[in-house]
Scaffold this active site. Structure first.
Site, short mmCIF file in Angstrom:
data_model
loop_
_atom_site.label_atom_id
_atom_site.label_comp_id
_atom_site.label_asym_id
_atom_site.label_seq_id
_atom_site.Cartn_x
_atom_site.Cartn_y
_atom_site.Cartn_z
N SER A 1 0.86 -1.19 0.00
CA SER A 1 0.00 0.00 0.00
C SER A 1 0.89 1.23 0.00
CB SER A 1 -0.85 0.02 1.27
OG SER A 1 -1.51 1.25 1.43
N TYR B 1 -1.51 -0.02 10.89
CA TYR B 1 -1.76 -0.47 9.51
C TYR B 1 -0.53 -0.13 8.65
CZ TYR B 1 -3.64 -1.01 4.82
OH TYR B 1 -3.82 -1.39 3.51
P1 NDP Z 1 -11.49 -5.88 0.69
O1 NDP Z 1 -11.92 -5.66 2.10
O2 NDP Z 1 -12.49 -5.66 -0.38
O3 NDP Z 1 -10.87 -7.33 0.52
C1 NDP Z 1 -10.08 -7.93 1.50
C2 NDP Z 1 -9.91 -9.40 1.15
O4 NDP Z 1 -9.02 -9.99 2.11
C3 NDP Z 1 -11.22 -10.17 1.22
O5 NDP Z 1 -11.31 -11.06 0.12
C4 NDP Z 1 -11.11 -10.95 2.51
O6 NDP Z 1 -11.77 -12.22 2.40
C5 NDP Z 1 -9.60 -11.18 2.60
N1 NDP Z 1 -9.21 -11.38 3.99
C6 NDP Z 1 -9.20 -10.48 5.00
N2 NDP Z 1 -8.85 -11.06 6.16
C7 NDP Z 1 -8.63 -12.37 5.88
C8 NDP Z 1 -8.27 -13.49 6.67
N3 NDP Z 1 -8.04 -13.37 7.99
N4 NDP Z 1 -8.14 -14.69 6.07
C9 NDP Z 1 -8.37 -14.83 4.74
N5 NDP Z 1 -8.71 -13.80 3.94
C10 NDP Z 1 -8.85 -12.59 4.51
O7 NDP Z 1 -10.23 -4.90 0.48
P2 NDP Z 1 -9.24 -4.66 -0.76
O8 NDP Z 1 -9.60 -5.47 -1.92
O9 NDP Z 1 -9.12 -3.20 -0.90
O10 NDP Z 1 -7.89 -5.17 -0.09
C11 NDP Z 1 -7.02 -6.10 -0.71
C12 NDP Z 1 -5.59 -5.74 -0.31
O11 NDP Z 1 -5.28 -4.46 -0.86
C13 NDP Z 1 -5.34 -5.64 1.18
O12 NDP Z 1 -4.10 -6.24 1.47
C14 NDP Z 1 -5.29 -4.14 1.43
O13 NDP Z 1 -4.52 -3.82 2.55
C15 NDP Z 1 -4.66 -3.67 0.14
N6 NDP Z 1 -4.84 -2.27 -0.19
C16 NDP Z 1 -6.10 -1.73 -0.30
C17 NDP Z 1 -6.24 -0.40 -0.63
C18 NDP Z 1 -7.56 0.28 -0.69
O14 NDP Z 1 -7.61 1.53 -0.66
N7 NDP Z 1 -8.68 -0.44 -0.79
C19 NDP Z 1 -5.07 0.44 -0.93
C20 NDP Z 1 -3.82 -0.23 -0.77
C21 NDP Z 1 -3.72 -1.54 -0.45
P3 NDP Z 1 -12.71 -12.88 3.50
O15 NDP Z 1 -13.27 -11.77 4.35
O16 NDP Z 1 -13.77 -13.61 2.70
O17 NDP Z 1 -11.81 -13.81 4.24
C1 8X3 Z 2 -5.09 1.47 1.85
C2 8X3 Z 2 -4.83 2.88 1.48
O1 8X3 Z 2 -4.29 5.18 2.40
O2 8X3 Z 2 -6.22 4.03 3.33
O3 8X3 Z 2 -3.91 0.77 2.05
O4 8X3 Z 2 -4.02 3.33 3.90
S1 8X3 Z 2 -4.82 3.89 2.86
#
Ligand code: NDP
Ligand code: 8X3
Length: 252
Positions: free
Chosen positions: A139, A152
């Site tokens: 991120s 985080y």
């Molecule tokens: P979502 O919340 O839409 O997706 C998160 C995914 O992670 C879900 O499929 C969830 O599946 C899975 N997950 C979470 N906890 C667990 C667990 N304990 N075991 C197995 N699976 C898990 O968020 P995003 O798609 O945005 O996030 C995906 C990645 O991108 C993350 O690593 C996030 O930190 C990163 N990210 C996101 C950004 C944003 O602004 N959205 C920016 C930068 C990075 P389930 O709950 O079914 O287990």
């Molecule tokens: C998710 C983006 O800026 O909310 O990793 O941390 S931010």
């Protein structure tokens, strides 16, 4: 191109789900992982028309679950070429002095230890095959710490360090490691961060055009479409309105 198999953690929503669709369109067989089985089943039904798909239900925080789930893979899926370490979330947004220990544990256990547990099960196969590609979803928060982001940001800084470490340690085996650091992506991420509070979550993306999960999925598709001798090492993907973790132009 030779048939490839990808394991995607966190394929039930957001970036992981969009990536599954992009990879299926590219003809890559899929191992879709997450805790929400119903969502995995729906996605499997949709993508099975294009490629071979199997699902694994496990919590990345539970090492024994991770191990035994990956062991159950049918023979046709047990040579994983691509690992997309995507599962992750933020929990809370609080000054360090007000931080909730449960939130801290959730973030460290999911974003750092979970990524390690899944990688530990997949890397030996890649070493044996002398090829493979690991894509870690970090991120902008792993590159810059913002107020109240403390734990985080620390968990994503750890992902950055692990990407660099994996690239060094797996270099003798021809394994590619790509670190992708997105800025604001409109997924379920903020809803989870604010414990289901949709109003708070919507505010995060107000007044500017955030990235969509598809934007990151397409970057992953591009990374995976490079020839064998090309490794994209470290990629930052931001919405045009975002100049840094805390600088977002909400007046466009
Ligand atoms: P979502 O919340 O839409 O997706 C998160 C995914 O992670 C879900 O499929 C969830 O599946 C899975 N997950 C979470 N906890 C667990 C667990 N304990 N075991 C197995 N699976 C898990 O968020 P995003 O798609 O945005 O996030 C995906 C990645 O991108 C993350 O690593 C996030 O930190 C990163 N990210 C996101 C950004 C944003 O602004 N959205 C920016 C930068 C990075 P389930 O709950 O079914 O287990
Ligand atoms: C998710 C983006 O800026 O909310 O990793 O941390 S931010």
């Amino acid at each position: 191109m030779e048939k490839r198999i990808a394991l995607i953690s966190g394929a039930t929503s957001g970036i992981g789900e969009a990536t599954a669709k992009v990879l299926a369109a590219a003809g890559i067989d899929l191992i879709l992982c997450g805790r929400r089985k119903e969502r995995l089943d729906i996605l499997k039904a949709a993508l099975s028309k294009q490629v071979k798909v199997t699902t694994l239900v496990f919590d990345v925080r539970e090492m024994e679950q991770v191990k035994s789930a990956i062991k159950t893979l049918p023979a046709e899926f047990n040579k994983i070429d691509i690992l997309i370490n995507n599962a992750g979330n933020a929990f809370g947004l609080d000054f360090i002095q007000n931080g909730n220990v449960n939130d801290w544990n959730l973030m460290i256990d999911t974003n750092v230890k979970g990524l390690l547990y899944v990688s530990k099960e997949v890397i030996p196969q890649m070493i044996e095959n002398k090829k493979g590609h690991i894509i870690n979803i970090s991120s902008i928060a792993g590159k810059e710490t913002y107020p109240k982001g403390n734990v985080y940001c620390a968990s994503k800084a750890a992902v950055e360090a692990l990407s660099a470490g994996m690239r060094l340690d797996l270099n003798p085996y021809g394994i590619k490691v790509t670190n992708i650091a997105p800025g604001a992506v409109n997924t379920e991420f903020s809803k989870v961060r604010f414990n289901g509070d949709e109003q708070k979550a919507d505010k995060v993306y107000e007044g500017f055009e955030p990235l969509q999960a598809q934007d990151i999925a397409e970057v992953i598709g591009f990374v995976l479409s490079r020839p064998a001798h090309v490794m994209l090492g470290d990629i930052v993907v931001l919405p045009t309105a975002q100049a840094s973790a805390t600088t977002i132009n909400r007046s466009l």
